[in-house]
Motif scaffolding. Structure first.
Motif, PDB file in Angstrom:
ATOM      1  N   PHE A  84       0.815  -1.213   0.000  1.00 17.59           N
ATOM      2  CA  PHE A  84       0.000   0.000   0.000  1.00 17.59           C
ATOM      3  C   PHE A  84       0.848   1.262   0.000  1.00 17.59           C
ATOM      4  O   PHE A  84       2.000   1.256   0.390  1.00 17.59           O
ATOM      5  CB  PHE A  84      -0.982   0.034   1.181  1.00 17.59           C
ATOM      6  CG  PHE A  84      -0.350   0.333   2.526  1.00 17.59           C
ATOM      7  CD1 PHE A  84      -0.002   1.627   2.880  1.00 17.59           C
ATOM      8  CD2 PHE A  84      -0.124  -0.675   3.437  1.00 17.59           C
ATOM      9  CE1 PHE A  84       0.574   1.904   4.118  1.00 17.59           C
ATOM     10  CE2 PHE A  84       0.452  -0.416   4.672  1.00 17.59           C
ATOM     11  CZ  PHE A  84       0.795   0.881   5.009  1.00 17.59           C
ATOM     12  N   ILE A  85       0.219   2.316  -0.485  1.00 13.03           N
ATOM     13  CA  ILE A  85       0.728   3.673  -0.325  1.00 13.03           C
ATOM     14  C   ILE A  85      -0.404   4.474   0.304  1.00 13.03           C
ATOM     15  O   ILE A  85      -1.568   4.325  -0.095  1.00 13.03           O
ATOM     16  CB  ILE A  85       1.200   4.305  -1.646  1.00 13.03           C
ATOM     17  CG1 ILE A  85       1.753   5.707  -1.376  1.00 13.03           C
ATOM     18  CG2 ILE A  85       0.109   4.309  -2.681  1.00 13.03           C
ATOM     19  CD1 ILE A  85       2.459   6.329  -2.559  1.00 13.03           C
ATOM     20  N   MET A  86      -0.072   5.267   1.321  1.00 11.61           N
ATOM     21  CA  MET A  86      -1.094   6.025   2.025  1.00 11.61           C
ATOM     22  C   MET A  86      -0.708   7.501   2.098  1.00 11.61           C
ATOM     23  O   MET A  86       0.276   7.859   2.727  1.00 11.61           O
ATOM     24  CB  MET A  86      -1.279   5.505   3.448  1.00 11.61           C
ATOM     25  CG  MET A  86      -2.350   6.271   4.208  1.00 11.61           C
ATOM     26  SD  MET A  86      -2.512   5.760   5.928  1.00 11.61           S
ATOM     27  CE  MET A  86      -2.861   4.040   5.745  1.00 11.61           C
ATOM     28  N   PRO A  87      -1.494   8.364   1.448  1.00  9.26           N
ATOM     29  CA  PRO A  87      -1.280   9.801   1.625  1.00  9.26           C
ATOM     30  C   PRO A  87      -1.761  10.217   3.012  1.00  9.26           C
ATOM     31  O   PRO A  87      -2.699   9.621   3.555  1.00  9.26           O
ATOM     32  CB  PRO A  87      -2.156  10.448   0.552  1.00  9.26           C
ATOM     33  CG  PRO A  87      -2.740   9.344  -0.248  1.00  9.26           C
ATOM     34  CD  PRO A  87      -2.536   8.074   0.483  1.00  9.26           C
ATOM     35  N   TRP A  88      -1.107  11.217   3.588  1.00  7.01           N
ATOM     36  CA  TRP A  88      -1.515  11.721   4.905  1.00  7.01           C
ATOM     37  C   TRP A  88      -1.166  13.194   5.021  1.00  7.01           C
ATOM     38  O   TRP A  88      -0.427  13.739   4.200  1.00  7.01           O
ATOM     39  CB  TRP A  88      -0.897  10.908   6.032  1.00  7.01           C
ATOM     40  CG  TRP A  88       0.575  10.632   5.947  1.00  7.01           C
ATOM     41  CD1 TRP A  88       1.155   9.468   5.512  1.00  7.01           C
ATOM     42  CD2 TRP A  88       1.652  11.495   6.309  1.00  7.01           C
ATOM     43  NE1 TRP A  88       2.517   9.559   5.577  1.00  7.01           N
ATOM     44  CE2 TRP A  88       2.850  10.803   6.074  1.00  7.01           C
ATOM     45  CE3 TRP A  88       1.727  12.789   6.810  1.00  7.01           C
ATOM     46  CZ2 TRP A  88       4.109  11.359   6.309  1.00  7.01           C
ATOM     47  CZ3 TRP A  88       2.973  13.339   7.042  1.00  7.01           C
ATOM     48  CH2 TRP A  88       4.140  12.640   6.810  1.00  7.01           C
ATOM     49  N   SER A  89      -1.735  13.820   6.025  1.00  5.58           N
ATOM     50  CA  SER A  89      -1.432  15.225   6.315  1.00  5.58           C
ATOM     51  C   SER A  89      -1.485  15.437   7.823  1.00  5.58           C
ATOM     52  O   SER A  89      -2.017  14.608   8.549  1.00  5.58           O
ATOM     53  CB  SER A  89      -2.424  16.153   5.607  1.00  5.58           C
ATOM     54  OG  SER A  89      -3.734  15.935   6.066  1.00  5.58           O
ATOM     55  N   GLY A  90      -0.934  16.559   8.243  1.00  2.00           N
ATOM     56  CA  GLY A  90      -0.910  16.816   9.680  1.00  2.00           C
ATOM     57  C   GLY A  90      -0.721  18.284  10.000  1.00  2.00           C
ATOM     58  O   GLY A  90      -0.267  19.066   9.161  1.00  2.00           O
ATOM     59  N   VAL A  91      -1.093  18.622  11.212  1.00  2.00           N
ATOM     60  CA  VAL A  91      -0.939  19.991  11.717  1.00  2.00           C
ATOM     61  C   VAL A  91      -0.296  19.954  13.096  1.00  2.00           C
ATOM     62  O   VAL A  91      -0.265  18.910  13.744  1.00  2.00           O
ATOM     63  CB  VAL A  91      -2.300  20.725  11.791  1.00  2.00           C
ATOM     64  CG1 VAL A  91      -2.897  20.909  10.398  1.00  2.00           C
ATOM     65  CG2 VAL A  91      -3.273  19.983  12.685  1.00  2.00           C
ATOM     66  N   LYS A  92       0.195  21.104  13.513  1.00  2.00           N
ATOM     67  CA  LYS A  92       0.812  21.192  14.827  1.00  2.00           C
ATOM     68  C   LYS A  92      -0.198  20.833  15.899  1.00  2.00           C
ATOM     69  O   LYS A  92      -1.350  21.259  15.873  1.00  2.00           O
ATOM     70  CB  LYS A  92       1.339  22.618  15.050  1.00  2.00           C
ATOM     71  CG  LYS A  92       2.197  22.740  16.255  1.00  2.00           C
ATOM     72  CD  LYS A  92       2.851  24.102  16.323  1.00  2.00           C
ATOM     73  CE  LYS A  92       3.791  24.156  17.510  1.00  2.00           C
ATOM     74  NZ  LYS A  92       4.506  25.419  17.544  1.00  2.00           N
ATOM     75  N   LYS A  93       0.245  20.014  16.833  1.00  2.00           N
ATOM     76  CA  LYS A  93      -0.606  19.560  17.913  1.00  2.00           C
ATOM     77  C   LYS A  93      -0.990  20.740  18.812  1.00  2.00           C
ATOM     78  O   LYS A  93      -0.153  21.548  19.173  1.00  2.00           O
ATOM     79  CB  LYS A  93       0.153  18.512  18.739  1.00  2.00           C
ATOM     80  CG  LYS A  93      -0.661  17.656  19.609  1.00  2.00           C
ATOM     81  CD  LYS A  93       0.218  16.566  20.201  1.00  2.00           C
ATOM     82  CE  LYS A  93      -0.583  15.647  21.080  1.00  2.00           C
ATOM     83  NZ  LYS A  93       0.257  14.595  21.629  1.00  2.00           N
ATOM     84  N   LYS A  94      -2.267  20.816  19.151  1.00  2.00           N
ATOM     85  CA  LYS A  94      -2.768  21.928  19.986  1.00  2.00           C
ATOM     86  C   LYS A  94      -2.648  21.613  21.433  1.00  2.00           C
ATOM     87  O   LYS A  94      -2.584  20.542  21.881  1.00  2.00           O
ATOM     88  CB  LYS A  94      -4.225  22.222  19.642  1.00  2.00           C
ATOM     89  CG  LYS A  94      -4.355  22.768  18.248  1.00  2.00           C
ATOM     90  CD  LYS A  94      -5.797  23.077  17.942  1.00  2.00           C
ATOM     91  CE  LYS A  94      -5.906  23.607  16.526  1.00  2.00           C
ATOM     92  NZ  LYS A  94      -7.225  24.006  16.169  1.00  2.00           N
TER      93      LYS A  94
END
Length: 94
Positions: A84-94
């Motif tokens: 598999f290939i999995m795209p992902w994204s993220g933001v700074k933890k609050k």
């Protein structure tokens, strides 16, 4: 940072931590998906912060790469052993 690893666009969020513990001279250290990563590298020559590293578990090696843009991470994880290939994204933890 918190990375959303949901398996499909319509799935509920599945948040995991992406942590940088050290960065010097293009070398990156940290952890992803509760696993220390290896071979971490950063390239800033293309106008963004691009990164790549590997992690591993009992099923084999995972290859991860991505970039930072507007304080948000965008990336992909590839597992040849699991197919598999999995795209992902993220933001700074609050």
């Amino acid at each position: 940072m918190e990375i959303d690893l949901k398996p499909s666009p319509e799935a509920a969020s599945y948040l995991k931590e992406f942590r940088i513990s050290k960065y010097e001279e293009g070398i990156l250290s940290g952890s992803f998906y509760d696993t220390p990563f290896k071979n971490g590298r950063i390239n800033t020559a293309w106008g963004k912060v691009h990164f790549a590293f590997t992690t591993a578990d009992n099923s084999g090696t995972y290859y991860h790469s991505g970039y930072l843009e507007n304080n948000k991470l965008f990336g992909n994880s590839f597992s040849p052993a699991r197919g598999f290939i999995m795209p992902w994204s993220g933001v700074k933890k609050k």
